[in-house]
Design a protein around this motif. Structure first.
Motif, short mmCIF file in Angstrom:
data_model
loop_
_atom_site.label_atom_id
_atom_site.label_comp_id
_atom_site.label_asym_id
_atom_site.label_seq_id
_atom_site.Cartn_x
_atom_site.Cartn_y
_atom_site.Cartn_z
N HIS A 122 0.85 -1.20 0.00
CA HIS A 122 0.00 0.00 0.00
C HIS A 122 0.88 1.24 0.00
N HIS A 125 -0.86 6.66 3.26
CA HIS A 125 -0.54 6.73 4.70
C HIS A 125 -1.48 7.74 5.34
N ASP A 140 6.14 2.54 6.81
CA ASP A 140 4.73 2.17 6.62
C ASP A 140 4.09 3.14 5.66
N GLU A 174 -5.30 1.67 2.32
CA GLU A 174 -5.09 0.54 3.24
C GLU A 174 -5.31 0.97 4.67
N GLU A 175 -4.85 2.19 4.97
CA GLU A 175 -4.93 2.68 6.35
C GLU A 175 -6.37 2.93 6.80
N TYR A 284 5.65 3.26 14.81
CA TYR A 284 4.45 2.95 14.03
C TYR A 284 3.37 4.03 14.21
N HIS A 285 2.88 4.53 13.09
CA HIS A 285 1.80 5.53 13.07
C HIS A 285 2.11 6.75 13.95
ZN LIG Z 1 -0.09 1.82 8.63
#
Ligand SMILES: [Zn+2]
Length: 439
Positions: A122, A125, A140, A174-175, A284-285
């Protein structure tokens, strides 16, 4: 279902080749494939840095940043192959849906062009935070996209096309709940029954803790039975024997991906699938998931493993049959994988506050005890222990460690043949791609 049509189309392709081509394209040999592996990391650094730059505004679906990302990625895809329709205009690559736009390009197979091995990641974001900070999403999933594109480019640069076609798919939204891949599977550009395997990349070049710099995971390969598990294991073995700093990518069952990436969509559609990931660590995130924290040494190794997996599926004699995920969820093998990861992470426990360190030690010890008891003693309640261990560990990592550049593997610059030093302002350099007519 696949094998029958494969046998028929192989016979037909062979027949046509013998009738119409005096000099049919030869199979790829081990040295061709090894050459491709050396080229697989080329471009990963620059593609990651470009996608994760502030200029792309966090690539949120339906935004200007997303449009810029797409324009850049279509430029990359055009060098690799046409869209599914065979066209090379922008819209030949674009597959819009209500909440975004997926991108798909194809490298046409030399013998079985109607069978497709798909590699995907993907590209969307989280956009921009309310204070103006950009969610750059370097690991990511700028890095996963970089691997997918670079692997496809390495396959395109081989002296002959692989037997089967290779499709590269870059998912949007995707997110927001895997919306891009779900939309694709609902209205696929390539029939799902001709998609013989799917290789998913999400969160790459990331380390859960410094001790895990040489470790990664491959989720769910059992959905392609032993055939797919063996392809992945062979790819990892080849990487470790060729590269002293290769990443040991350990197998883990489908459920441990928590259905949190596009791999789940393809498994639900009955496609044999493997999902390469470094899981969700403390960056992450967060707005700190930036290019400077990417472990490019690890990413280079991951791109060679993804390449070897994809080319083995595209060139192999057979394709994997789909096996639905284990209803018992986890296996003794998962205990071994988790125990290996925890053993390598143990020296990093000193970075945690005492209560968190003790909690993690309890989790690690419980998993180690399952391994110690042996495969024959593996019981249903061990499954709960393993699932819980994975969840608890990720929870503690999430709030127990600061996202830090020490997570990127230390050491000198990584030499990647054909790649220049990173400068996001310059275009990505392409290795020479042989012309193959309309391909
Ligand atoms: Zn993500």
């Amino acid at each position: 279902m696949l094998r029958r049509t494969m046998a028929a189309s192989y016979g037909l392709a062979l027949g046509l080749a013998l009738i119409s081509l005096p000099d049919p394209a030869r199979a790829l040999d081990a040295s061709d494939i090894a050459g491709g592996a050396r080229r697989a990391p080329v471009g990963t650094r620059e593609i990651t840095a470009t996608l994760a730059s502030d200029e792309l505004e966090g690539r949120n679906n339906l935004t200007e940043g997303s449009r810029k990302a797409r324009a850049y990625l279509i430029g990359q895809l055009r060098e690799i192959g046409p869209g599914v329709s065979g066209g090379t205009d922008d819209d030949a690559y674009e597959h819009p849906f209500a909440l975004g736009t997926n991108l798909v390009a194809v490298i046409r197979g030399r013998e079985l062009p109607d069978e497709y091995v798909m590699i995907g990641a993907h590209y969307d974001h989280l956009g921009v935070a309310s204070n103006g900070d950009v969610y750059n999403g370097a690991t990511d999933n700028a890095a996963g996209v970089a691997v997918a594109v670079s692997v496809a480019r390495a396959i395109r640069s081989l002296p002959e096309a692989p037997r089967r076609s290779v499709a590269i798919a870059l998912w949007d939204a995707e997110e927001d709940g895997l919306l891009g891949s779900i939309a694709y599977v609902g209205d696929p550009a390539i029939p799902i029954e001709r998609t013989v395997a799917y290789v998913n990349l999400d969160i790459q070049g990331a380390n859960l803790s410094p001790g895990l710099a040489g470790t990664s995971i491959a989720v769910g390969a059992e959905t392609g039975g032993d055939a797919l598990s063996d392809v992945v294991a062979d790819a990892v073995r080849a990487e470790l024997s060729a590269s002293p700093r290769g990443v040991e990518t350990l197998p883990i069952s489908f459920i441990f991906g928590q259905l949190r990436s596009d791999y789940a969509t393809f498994v639900a559609a009955g496609v044999p699938t493997v999902f390469f990931s470094d899981s969700t660590g403390s960056c992450y995130h967060t707005v700190r998931d930036e290019t400077r924290f990417v472990d490019f040494d690890k990413l280079a190794s991951q791109s060679r493993i993804a390449y070897r997996t994809t080319i083995a599926l595209a060139e192999g004699a057979d394709t994997p049959d789909f096996v639905a995920p284990n209803p018992a969820l986890a296996t003794y093998g998962d205990a071994i994988t988790l125990d290996t990861i925890f053993t390598r992470a143990r020296p990093d426990l000193k970075r945690f506050a005492t209560p968190q360190r003790l909690a993690l030690e309890r989790v690690f010890d419980a998993v180690h005890a399952i391994v110690e008891r042996g495969a024959d003693a593996f019981r249903p309640d061990d499954v709960g222990t393993l699932l819980d261990a994975a969840l608890q560990t990720l929870d503690v990592l999430d709030d127990g460690l600061a996202c830090s550049s020490s997570f990127a593997r230390r050491g000198g610059p990584v030499f990647v043949p054909g790649e220049r030093t990173h400068d996001a302002g310059r275009p990505v350099e392409s290795p020479h791609l042989p012309s193959r007519g309309t391909r």
